[in-house]
Design a protein around this motif. Structure first.
Motif, PDB file in Angstrom:
ATOM      1  N   PHE A 205     -64.358  37.195  -5.616  1.00  0.00           N
ATOM      2  CA  PHE A 205     -63.056  37.082  -6.273  1.00  0.00           C
ATOM      3  C   PHE A 205     -62.012  36.362  -5.440  1.00  0.00           C
ATOM      4  O   PHE A 205     -60.884  36.215  -5.882  1.00  0.00           O
ATOM      5  N   GLY A 206     -62.376  35.884  -4.265  1.00  0.00           N
ATOM      6  CA  GLY A 206     -61.492  35.028  -3.498  1.00  0.00           C
ATOM      7  C   GLY A 206     -60.721  35.729  -2.407  1.00  0.00           C
ATOM      8  O   GLY A 206     -60.185  36.822  -2.604  1.00  0.00           O
ATOM      9  N   ALA A 207     -60.659  35.067  -1.248  1.00  0.00           N
ATOM     10  CA  ALA A 207     -59.795  35.567  -0.170  1.00  0.00           C
ATOM     11  C   ALA A 207     -58.335  35.262  -0.469  1.00  0.00           C
ATOM     12  O   ALA A 207     -57.428  35.957   0.016  1.00  0.00           O
ATOM     13  N   HIS A 208     -58.111  34.202  -1.267  1.00  0.00           N
ATOM     14  CA  HIS A 208     -56.753  33.811  -1.662  1.00  0.00           C
ATOM     15  C   HIS A 208     -55.832  33.739  -0.427  1.00  0.00           C
ATOM     16  O   HIS A 208     -56.216  33.214   0.614  1.00  0.00           O
ATOM     17  N   HIS A 209     -54.625  34.307  -0.552  1.00  0.00           N
ATOM     18  CA  HIS A 209     -53.699  34.415   0.586  1.00  0.00           C
ATOM     19  C   HIS A 209     -53.529  35.877   0.998  1.00  0.00           C
ATOM     20  O   HIS A 209     -52.446  36.304   1.425  1.00  0.00           O
ATOM     21  N   ARG A 210     -54.576  36.643   0.880  1.00  0.00           N
ATOM     22  CA  ARG A 210     -54.478  38.075   1.162  1.00  0.00           C
ATOM     23  C   ARG A 210     -53.988  38.351   2.577  1.00  0.00           C
ATOM     24  O   ARG A 210     -53.150  39.235   2.809  1.00  0.00           O
ATOM     25  N   ALA A 211     -54.528  37.609   3.549  1.00  0.00           N
ATOM     26  CA  ALA A 211     -54.123  37.836   4.941  1.00  0.00           C
ATOM     27  C   ALA A 211     -52.653  37.507   5.146  1.00  0.00           C
ATOM     28  O   ALA A 211     -51.966  38.154   5.954  1.00  0.00           O
ATOM     29  N   VAL A 212     -52.148  36.516   4.428  1.00  0.00           N
ATOM     30  CA  VAL A 212     -50.731  36.158   4.532  1.00  0.00           C
ATOM     31  C   VAL A 212     -49.856  37.279   3.985  1.00  0.00           C
ATOM     32  O   VAL A 212     -48.828  37.641   4.582  1.00  0.00           O
ATOM     33  N   TRP A 213     -50.242  37.849   2.853  1.00  0.00           N
ATOM     34  CA  TRP A 213     -49.463  38.948   2.284  1.00  0.00           C
ATOM     35  C   TRP A 213     -49.417  40.152   3.230  1.00  0.00           C
ATOM     36  O   TRP A 213     -48.443  40.918   3.230  1.00  0.00           O
ATOM     37  N   ALA A 214     -50.463  40.324   4.031  1.00  0.00           N
ATOM     38  CA  ALA A 214     -50.528  41.471   4.940  1.00  0.00           C
ATOM     39  C   ALA A 214     -50.019  41.162   6.338  1.00  0.00           C
ATOM     40  O   ALA A 214     -49.971  42.062   7.187  1.00  0.00           O
ATOM     41  N   ALA A 215     -49.638  39.922   6.614  1.00  0.00           N
ATOM     42  CA  ALA A 215     -49.201  39.539   7.959  1.00  0.00           C
ATOM     43  C   ALA A 215     -47.843  40.167   8.285  1.00  0.00           C
ATOM     44  O   ALA A 215     -46.929  40.140   7.457  1.00  0.00           O
ATOM     45  N   PRO A 216     -47.665  40.712   9.480  1.00  0.00           N
ATOM     46  CA  PRO A 216     -46.369  41.288   9.867  1.00  0.00           C
ATOM     47  C   PRO A 216     -45.350  40.199  10.173  1.00  0.00           C
ATOM     48  O   PRO A 216     -45.619  39.279  10.956  1.00  0.00           O
ATOM     49  N   VAL A 217     -44.211  40.263   9.537  1.00  0.00           N
ATOM     50  CA  VAL A 217     -43.146  39.280   9.752  1.00  0.00           C
ATOM     51  C   VAL A 217     -41.856  40.022  10.087  1.00  0.00           C
ATOM     52  O   VAL A 217     -41.613  41.135   9.594  1.00  0.00           O
ATOM     53  N   ARG A 218     -41.056  39.402  10.906  1.00  0.00           N
ATOM     54  CA  ARG A 218     -39.762  39.999  11.260  1.00  0.00           C
ATOM     55  C   ARG A 218     -38.679  39.362  10.399  1.00  0.00           C
ATOM     56  O   ARG A 218     -38.530  38.133  10.379  1.00  0.00           O
ATOM     57  N   VAL A 219     -37.951  40.166   9.675  1.00  0.00           N
ATOM     58  CA  VAL A 219     -36.942  39.665   8.748  1.00  0.00           C
ATOM     59  C   VAL A 219     -35.659  40.464   8.909  1.00  0.00           C
ATOM     60  O   VAL A 219     -35.681  41.644   9.286  1.00  0.00           O
TER      61      VAL A 219
ATOM     62  N   PHE B  85     -48.800  25.653  -2.719  1.00  0.00           N
ATOM     63  CA  PHE B  85     -49.952  25.984  -1.875  1.00  0.00           C
ATOM     64  C   PHE B  85     -50.829  27.067  -2.510  1.00  0.00           C
ATOM     65  O   PHE B  85     -51.426  27.894  -1.823  1.00  0.00           O
ATOM     66  N   PHE B  86     -50.891  27.059  -3.823  1.00  0.00           N
ATOM     67  CA  PHE B  86     -51.643  28.051  -4.591  1.00  0.00           C
ATOM     68  C   PHE B  86     -53.132  27.969  -4.233  1.00  0.00           C
ATOM     69  O   PHE B  86     -53.691  26.887  -4.076  1.00  0.00           O
ATOM     70  N   ARG B  87     -53.781  29.124  -4.128  1.00  0.00           N
ATOM     71  CA  ARG B  87     -55.205  29.169  -3.768  1.00  0.00           C
ATOM     72  C   ARG B  87     -55.900  30.197  -4.655  1.00  0.00           C
ATOM     73  O   ARG B  87     -55.787  31.391  -4.444  1.00  0.00           O
ATOM     74  N   ILE B  88     -56.614  29.706  -5.659  1.00  0.00           N
ATOM     75  CA  ILE B  88     -57.245  30.609  -6.607  1.00  0.00           C
ATOM     76  C   ILE B  88     -58.750  30.401  -6.700  1.00  0.00           C
ATOM     77  O   ILE B  88     -59.506  31.340  -6.950  1.00  0.00           O
ATOM     78  N   SER B  89     -59.251  29.192  -6.485  1.00  0.00           N
ATOM     79  CA  SER B  89     -60.656  28.890  -6.775  1.00  0.00           C
ATOM     80  C   SER B  89     -61.566  29.070  -5.570  1.00  0.00           C
ATOM     81  O   SER B  89     -62.601  28.420  -5.468  1.00  0.00           O
ATOM     82  N   ASP B  90     -61.217  29.978  -4.644  1.00  0.00           N
ATOM     83  CA  ASP B  90     -62.026  30.195  -3.452  1.00  0.00           C
ATOM     84  C   ASP B  90     -62.965  31.395  -3.596  1.00  0.00           C
ATOM     85  O   ASP B  90     -63.519  31.873  -2.609  1.00  0.00           O
ATOM     86  N   GLY B  91     -63.147  31.869  -4.797  1.00  0.00           N
ATOM     87  CA  GLY B  91     -64.121  32.906  -5.092  1.00  0.00           C
ATOM     88  C   GLY B  91     -64.997  32.465  -6.250  1.00  0.00           C
ATOM     89  O   GLY B  91     -64.602  31.596  -7.049  1.00  0.00           O
ATOM     90  N   VAL B  92     -66.164  33.023  -6.359  1.00  0.00           N
ATOM     91  CA  VAL B  92     -67.121  32.577  -7.371  1.00  0.00           C
ATOM     92  C   VAL B  92     -66.546  32.714  -8.775  1.00  0.00           C
ATOM     93  O   VAL B  92     -66.590  31.773  -9.587  1.00  0.00           O
ATOM     94  N   ILE B  93     -66.009  33.888  -9.086  1.00  0.00           N
ATOM     95  CA  ILE B  93     -65.513  34.140 -10.442  1.00  0.00           C
ATOM     96  C   ILE B  93     -64.302  33.280 -10.773  1.00  0.00           C
ATOM     97  O   ILE B  93     -64.297  32.586 -11.803  1.00  0.00           O
TER      98      ILE B  93
END
Length: 525
Positions: A66-80, A292-300
């Protein structure tokens, strides 16, 4: 995010069925992290947070399908910084909440400064499950739909601003903030509830008469796309700034922003220096949620984004692919906003974009990503942007050929005179205003038979005249509400749309169920 709705038919739904996992309390309860990666606690003015760490809880096998997508980016710690309305925009002064908005997926809140400048905050994370009927919002379908949000890069808008600045494309200056979990000053209990504990993007809002911007210092007001179209249809002296729109659209191509429908644009109104009394409208892109959309990196999802399915969800890659899909959501804006531009104009705009975006500008733009996100995406993103910039001349020509296939030339609500000269090789169209007199040409272009399959002429209101000479390119006429007249030396390859010619002097429909109705361009999207 329109894409997520369609993904209900693909990876999100199938993934939920495969796992059978129904997660309650799907979203992270608070974006804030207790400590930073080095174990240091947050401060009163800034926090360490994640945009949506729930998207990165899946196994490696799940990501294969189902794709790695930007999952790691959503979980990355950022200081804001913590959102403080009194000082979020120091040059504007204290901001006052005025209107809670947003669609079924995201939440937005309009803010106003003491001098009536408008700003907006929008939640980075979304809940697309709200589009489902209430019953299904409590089922596995909701979680599958929500998971597709991870295809977007929550920090992508930060990269676009330096690129737009270099190209002279009007833009906002987005910044990321954290809304405290105990916030109670957002104007209403609902706004407090929906935004507490979330990361939000704050930027200028280009709408109304009170807005001013150094990017367009001559602008008198900012209006939405529908209002802009009403103005250009009302007066032939009014027109969109087509070269400026093309520069903005090439930027869309560069960053892979496929979600550019008419609701994603505002227009700055300027006095037209070339037409006395006329208004020129400059495009102002907004809502950069899908860069920078990333959707087609998984089989489905790869299968589900083929041409036979949800084609317009285009993944950002080093090499451009499927230009019709990438530009398709903006086709209506293009149709009215690029129809006077030639192959040479597209080539010049591509060269301009290349020249204004050297490696140093691209590198500076990518460095706008938070450090943890840059370490994940930055070097690869920079190489991809460099490669896409270098391909722009060839891509711009593909884009031109796509727009040249079925162009539309529109008139106005006032009486117009369409003069069309056809030859086997080319067709020249001139449109005059019968109200402004003989010296009132407001549109002219030559279309070539080798490029154009069909040319559509649209009138709107009043009494218009279509005068056609010669033979050649296929012409489709959409007449309007007035008593329109057609004069043609040859009616070969000349068509009239039954649903859009109420009064044109053409043969009446032969079939009982067929009828001629007046054409309304304002609702034709």
């Amino acid at each position: 995010m329109r894409s997520v709705t369609l993904l209900l038919l693909s990876g999100g739904l199938v993934g939920s069925l495969a796992t059978g996992c129904v997660r309650r309390n799907y979203f992270q309860p608070d974006a804030r992290l207790a400590t930073d990666p080095a174990g240091r606690p947050a401060t009163p003015d800034s926090v360490w947070a994640t945009a949506g760490r729930q998207y990165n809880h899946h196994s490696g096998l799940y990501k294969v399908f189902f794709g790695a997508h930007h999952r790691a980016v959503w979980a990355a710690p950022v200081r804001v910084p913590v959102l403080r309305l009194g000082q979020a925009v120091p040059t504007a002064g204290p901001l006052t909440p005025t209107k809670l908005g947003g669609g079924f997926q995201s939440t937005s809140l309009t803010l106003q400064s003491p001098d009536k400048q408008l700003f907006v905050i929008r939640s980075l994370d979304k809940d697309p499950a709200r589009i489902l009927p209430e019953f299904y919002q409590k089922t596995f379908l909701a979680n599958g739909l929500r998971d597709a949000t991870s295809a977007g890069n929550p920090y992508g808008a930060l990269v676009v601003t330096p690129l737009a600045l270099a190209l002279g494309v009007p833009h906002t200056h987005p910044r990321i903030f954290y809304v405290p979990a105990d916030a109670d000053n957002l104007g209403s209990a609902e706004a407090n509830e929906r935004l507490r504990g979330k990361l939000v993007l704050l930027e200028e809002k280009y709408t109304g008469d009170e807005v001013s911007s150094a990017l367009l210092p001559q602008a008198r007001k900012y209006i939405d796309d529908e209002d802009m179209r009403e103005r250009i249809y009302a007066d032939p002296r009014n027109s969109p700034d087509q070269p400026a729109l093309l520069r903005a659209r090439l930027l869309d191509l560069l960053v892979g922003d496929w979600d550019r429908h008419s609701g994603q644009w505002q227009w700055g109104e300027l006095a037209d220096p070339n037409r006395r009394g006329g208004r020129l409208y400059v495009a102002v892109p907004k809502d950069r949620d899908q860069v920078f959309f990333r959707i087609s990196d998984g089989v489905i999802p790869w299968l589900m984004t083929r041409k036979f399915a949800v084609r317009h969800l285009v993944t950002f890659k080093r090499k451009y692919h499927d230009i019709p899909a990438l530009t398709g959501q903006g086709r209506y804006v293009d149709q009215r906003g690029l129809n006077a531009l030639t192959r040479r104009d597209f080539a010049a705009a591509a060269r301009h974009t290349q020249t204004r975006l050297p490696d140093s500008v691209l590198a500076r733009a990518v460095r706008q990503l938070p450090p943890a996100v840059y370490s994940l995406e930055g070097p690869t993103l920079l190489r991809d942007l460099q490669a896409r910039r270098d391909q722009l001349p060839a891509v711009a020509q593909k884009y031109y050929r796509l727009k040249a296939e079925r162009p539309v030339v529109a008139g106005t609500e006032l009486p117009d005179h369409f003069v069309v000269a056809r030859t086997p090789d080319s067709t020249t169209v001139r449109v005059y205003s019968r109200t402004l007199g003989t010296d009132s040409l407001f549109y002219q272009r030559t279309f070539y038979t080798a490029e154009t399959k069909r040319l559509t002429l649209e009138s709107l209101g009043s009494n218009d005249v279509f005068e056609l000479t010669g033979r050649g390119l296929k012409i489709v006429i959409h007449a309007g509400a007035g008593e329109d007249i057609l004069r043609a030396t040859s009616r070969r390859r000349l068509r009239y749309e039954p649903e859009s010619n109420g009064t044109l002097n053409t043969p009446a429909p032969q079939k009982k169920k067929q009828r001629f109705d007046n054409y309304n361009r304002l609702t034709d999207e």
